[in-house]
Design a protein around this motif. Structure first.
Motif, PDB file in Angstrom:
ATOM      1  N   GLN A  10       0.820  -1.214   0.000  1.00  0.00           N
ATOM      2  CA  GLN A  10       0.000   0.000   0.000  1.00  0.00           C
ATOM      3  C   GLN A  10       0.852   1.261   0.000  1.00  0.00           C
ATOM      4  O   GLN A  10       0.417   2.308  -0.478  1.00  0.00           O
ATOM      5  CB  GLN A  10      -0.985  -0.013   1.155  1.00  0.00           C
ATOM      6  N   ALA A  27       0.194   4.416  -2.631  1.00  0.00           N
ATOM      7  CA  ALA A  27      -0.037   5.724  -2.006  1.00  0.00           C
ATOM      8  C   ALA A  27       0.975   6.772  -2.455  1.00  0.00           C
ATOM      9  O   ALA A  27       0.726   7.965  -2.313  1.00  0.00           O
ATOM     10  CB  ALA A  27      -0.016   5.582  -0.488  1.00  0.00           C
ATOM     11  N   TYR A  67      -2.896   9.584  -7.001  1.00  0.00           N
ATOM     12  CA  TYR A  67      -3.509   8.786  -5.937  1.00  0.00           C
ATOM     13  C   TYR A  67      -4.205   9.716  -4.957  1.00  0.00           C
ATOM     14  O   TYR A  67      -3.652  10.746  -4.567  1.00  0.00           O
ATOM     15  CB  TYR A  67      -2.431   7.970  -5.222  1.00  0.00           C
ATOM     16  N   ILE A  68      -5.417   9.339  -4.538  1.00  0.00           N
ATOM     17  CA  ILE A  68      -6.158  10.116  -3.544  1.00  0.00           C
ATOM     18  C   ILE A  68      -6.289   9.334  -2.238  1.00  0.00           C
ATOM     19  O   ILE A  68      -5.929   9.825  -1.176  1.00  0.00           O
ATOM     20  CB  ILE A  68      -7.535  10.542  -4.084  1.00  0.00           C
ATOM     21  N   SER A  69      -6.803   8.098  -2.312  1.00  0.00           N
ATOM     22  CA  SER A  69      -6.979   7.294  -1.102  1.00  0.00           C
ATOM     23  C   SER A  69      -7.248   5.850  -1.498  1.00  0.00           C
ATOM     24  O   SER A  69      -7.523   5.553  -2.662  1.00  0.00           O
ATOM     25  CB  SER A  69      -8.146   7.819  -0.258  1.00  0.00           C
ATOM     26  N   HIS A  70      -7.179   4.954  -0.502  1.00  0.00           N
ATOM     27  CA  HIS A  70      -7.538   3.565  -0.755  1.00  0.00           C
ATOM     28  C   HIS A  70      -8.087   2.930   0.512  1.00  0.00           C
ATOM     29  O   HIS A  70      -7.907   3.448   1.616  1.00  0.00           O
ATOM     30  CB  HIS A  70      -6.339   2.753  -1.274  1.00  0.00           C
ATOM     31  N   GLU A  71      -8.757   1.799   0.301  1.00  0.00           N
ATOM     32  CA  GLU A  71      -9.329   1.030   1.398  1.00  0.00           C
ATOM     33  C   GLU A  71      -9.348  -0.431   0.980  1.00  0.00           C
ATOM     34  O   GLU A  71      -9.734  -0.753  -0.148  1.00  0.00           O
ATOM     35  CB  GLU A  71     -10.756   1.521   1.664  1.00  0.00           C
ATOM     36  N   VAL A  89      -9.777   2.151  -4.634  1.00  0.00           N
ATOM     37  CA  VAL A  89      -8.732   3.172  -4.771  1.00  0.00           C
ATOM     38  C   VAL A  89      -9.329   4.364  -5.497  1.00  0.00           C
ATOM     39  O   VAL A  89      -9.959   4.204  -6.552  1.00  0.00           O
ATOM     40  CB  VAL A  89      -7.499   2.651  -5.554  1.00  0.00           C
ATOM     41  N   ARG A  90      -9.126   5.525  -4.936  1.00  0.00           N
ATOM     42  CA  ARG A  90      -9.573   6.765  -5.574  1.00  0.00           C
ATOM     43  C   ARG A  90      -8.379   7.411  -6.264  1.00  0.00           C
ATOM     44  O   ARG A  90      -7.327   7.593  -5.644  1.00  0.00           O
ATOM     45  CB  ARG A  90     -10.202   7.688  -4.541  1.00  0.00           C
TER      46      ARG A  90
END
Length: 100
Positions: free
Chosen positions: A26, A30, A35-39, A54-55
Motif C-alpha cells: 500500500q 499511495a 492517488y487520492i486514497s484507498h481502502e 482506490v480513488r
C-alpha cells in the motif's frame, strides 16, 4: 475523481500472508501521482474475498501512471501470486456524492 474497484480472491490459507504483503504494497500505491486514497475490505461471508477501493484523480493516473510504472512491478511481485482467479478491476466516476 475515479473510483477503482478490484475484487480480490486470495488462495486458501493465504489471508494472513496477503494482508502482511498488502501492508507493504500500500505504500507503493499511495506514493503514485494522482492517488487520492484507498481502502481494503475483507468479506465476512466469504473469507477468501477482499475488495480494494482506490480513488484516483483520473483514469490515466491508474491505467498509465501506475500500471506502466516501475513501482508497479514491485506491487505485482508482492501481491499477484496470492490471487486465484486474477482480480476483476473496474472504474467508476461519481454521479452523486454525499457531503459535498
Amino acid at each position: 475523481m475515479i473510483l477503482e474497484i478490484a475484487h480480490l480472491t486470495v488462495r486458501p490459507g493465504q489471508n494472513s500472508a496477503f494482508e502482511q504483503a498488502f501492508a507493504q504494497a500500500q505504500r507503493i500505491i499511495a506514493s503514485m501521482p494522482g492517488y487520492i486514497s484507498h481502502e481494503l475490505g475483507h468479506c465476512l461471508e466469504r473469507p477468501q474475498d477482499y475488495v480494494l477501493l482506490v480513488r484516483w484523480a483520473t483514469l490515466a493516473d491508474h491505467e498509465v501512471g501506475f500500471r506502466q510504472s516501475a513501482p508497479y512491478q514491485e506491487w505485482k511481485r508482492l501481491l499477484h501470486h496470492f490471487y486465484d482467479p486474477f482480480p476483476t478491476v473496474v472504474h467508476f466516476e461519481p454521479v452523486a456524492l454525499a457531503g459535498v
